[in-house]
Design a protein around this motif. Structure first.
Motif, PDB file in Angstrom:
ATOM      1  N   ASN A  97       2.715   9.654  -5.369  1.00  0.00           N
ATOM      2  CA  ASN A  97       1.721   9.709  -6.431  1.00  0.00           C
ATOM      3  C   ASN A  97       0.591  10.663  -6.032  1.00  0.00           C
ATOM      4  O   ASN A  97      -0.574  10.304  -5.957  1.00  0.00           O
ATOM      5  CB  ASN A  97       1.158   8.312  -6.683  1.00  0.00           C
ATOM      6  N   VAL A 135      -3.889   3.000 -15.422  1.00  0.00           N
ATOM      7  CA  VAL A 135      -2.461   3.275 -15.282  1.00  0.00           C
ATOM      8  C   VAL A 135      -1.681   2.367 -16.223  1.00  0.00           C
ATOM      9  O   VAL A 135      -2.122   1.268 -16.564  1.00  0.00           O
ATOM     10  CB  VAL A 135      -1.982   3.038 -13.836  1.00  0.00           C
ATOM     11  N   ASP A 173       3.448   0.716 -12.680  1.00  0.00           N
ATOM     12  CA  ASP A 173       4.614   1.529 -12.330  1.00  0.00           C
ATOM     13  C   ASP A 173       4.360   2.550 -11.242  1.00  0.00           C
ATOM     14  O   ASP A 173       5.236   2.879 -10.455  1.00  0.00           O
ATOM     15  CB  ASP A 173       5.107   2.254 -13.592  1.00  0.00           C
ATOM     16  N   SER A 174       3.151   3.081 -11.145  1.00  0.00           N
ATOM     17  CA  SER A 174       2.888   4.177 -10.213  1.00  0.00           C
ATOM     18  C   SER A 174       2.334   3.701  -8.869  1.00  0.00           C
ATOM     19  O   SER A 174       1.909   4.520  -8.057  1.00  0.00           O
ATOM     20  CB  SER A 174       1.895   5.159 -10.841  1.00  0.00           C
ATOM     21  N   ARG A 199      -2.153   2.305  -3.803  1.00  0.00           N
ATOM     22  CA  ARG A 199      -2.197   3.375  -4.795  1.00  0.00           C
ATOM     23  C   ARG A 199      -2.693   4.658  -4.132  1.00  0.00           C
ATOM     24  O   ARG A 199      -3.794   4.702  -3.600  1.00  0.00           O
ATOM     25  CB  ARG A 199      -3.120   2.980  -5.940  1.00  0.00           C
ATOM     26  N   GLY A 212       8.425   2.238  -8.240  1.00  0.00           N
ATOM     27  CA  GLY A 212       9.178   2.542  -9.456  1.00  0.00           C
ATOM     28  C   GLY A 212      10.184   1.474  -9.838  1.00  0.00           C
ATOM     29  O   GLY A 212       9.906   0.273  -9.802  1.00  0.00           O
TER      30      GLY A 212
END
Length: 303
Positions: A15, A121, A133-134, A145, A247
């Motif tokens: 990410n 997000v 999801d990220s 994150r 994911g």
């Protein structure tokens, strides 16, 4: 369920920004993607290239020059700030030859990042639980994150919060604390019960969300944004991320965790099987007989 090491190979995504490295833009190297949001001062590739140039290495057609030296030949209006290169600000020129460490504007942007989460997000529902999801997920239900400049924001996922219910308090690591991946990084409290949570990454804590210390319920209400816990300057980031879920793989893992919870409760309380899924919003509060220690050990992976 497949092992993480096998599954992670199917997802080769970070990410983080994947634009052309400034050394590539300058024509010094043929191909290199930036994986550090143009934070050249903290980039191992930049350090290696700079060291190579200082050692006097030359290209086939002559002496190599640093992109910083080349930038000096361009007009001020052609020198784009790294925050402009990443699209974070519309217009900003660099007057420091990419020496972000002496740039007041860069320091201001870094300070803002330390306090506020970067954007909202998308959040999906998986097996009755919210799932961002990220984000990357540790098996102990802490999330990581990857943010601007490669920093890591850490929090607890929705499953953990619904498993143990609304906390009455949190103990977070202090700024400057060193964390190791898969070792205790924080403590969640509910009345007289305590649960250690394993850190999803290795690194140094550089900011703490003081709002959740004052109002722990924020972690339940908004676990993936305003309920974040602390910010980390990571070490061995790529290696750390390889051992986390991400994911579609993360969705499969969360579904498996929900099924494991259901089996645990139904084995202790067969009569509940007729009602379908176990309570989701506050599992411990609804069936405390299962035991706080059992839930913490089985799902947060700590004692």
């Amino acid at each position: 369920m497949e092992r993480k090491s096998e599954k992670i190979k199917k997802v080769q995504g970070f990410n983080i920004l994947q634009d052309e490295c400034i050394w590539m833009r300058s024509g010094i190297v043929a191909f290199k993607r930036c994986e550090n949001a143009y934070d050249c001062n903290n980039c191992s590739f930049d350090k290696a290239m700079t060291a190579a140039l200082r050692s006097g290495k030359k290209a086939a057609d002559g002496e190599l020059r640093s992109f910083r030296e080349q930038a000096k030949e361009h007009s001020y209006m052609e020198r784009m700030c790294r925050h402009m290169l990443t699209g974070r600000v519309a217009v900003r020129k660099c007057g420091n030859d990419f020496r972000c460490d002496v740039c007041e504007f860069d320091q201001m942007m870094e300070d803002v990042d330390a306090i506020y989460p970067v954007g909202a997000v998308p959040v999906a529902e998986v097996a009755g639980y919210r799932y961002a999801d990220s984000y990357y997920y540790h098996e102990g239900h802490a999330w990581a994150r990857v943010e601007y400049g490669g920093r890591i924001r850490v929090g607890l996922d929705d499953f953990a919060m619904k498993l143990l219910g609304r906390p009455s308090g949190l103990e977070l690591p202090g700024v400057g604390s060193a964390l190791r991946q898969s070792e205790p990084g924080l403590c969640l409290k509910r009345d007289r019960n305590e649960a250690e949570v394993l850190s999803p990454v290795e690194g140094t804590v550089i900011a703490v969300n003081v709002d959740v210390l004052k109002q722990p319920e924020r972690v339940n209400a908004d676990p993936y944004s305003q309920g974040w816990l602390f910010l980390v300057e990571p070490e061995r980031l790529k290696k750390n991320l390889e051992s986390l879920y991400f994911g579609e793989i993360g969705k499969d893992w969360l579904t498996h965790e929900a099924e494991s919870l259901q089996q645990l409760i139904f084995s202790e309380f067969p009569a509940m099987a007729a009602t379908g899924a176990p309570p989701v919003d506050d599992v411990y509060g609804a069936v405390p007989e299962v035991g706080w220690d059992t839930l913490v050990h089985e799902f947060l992976k700590t004692r």
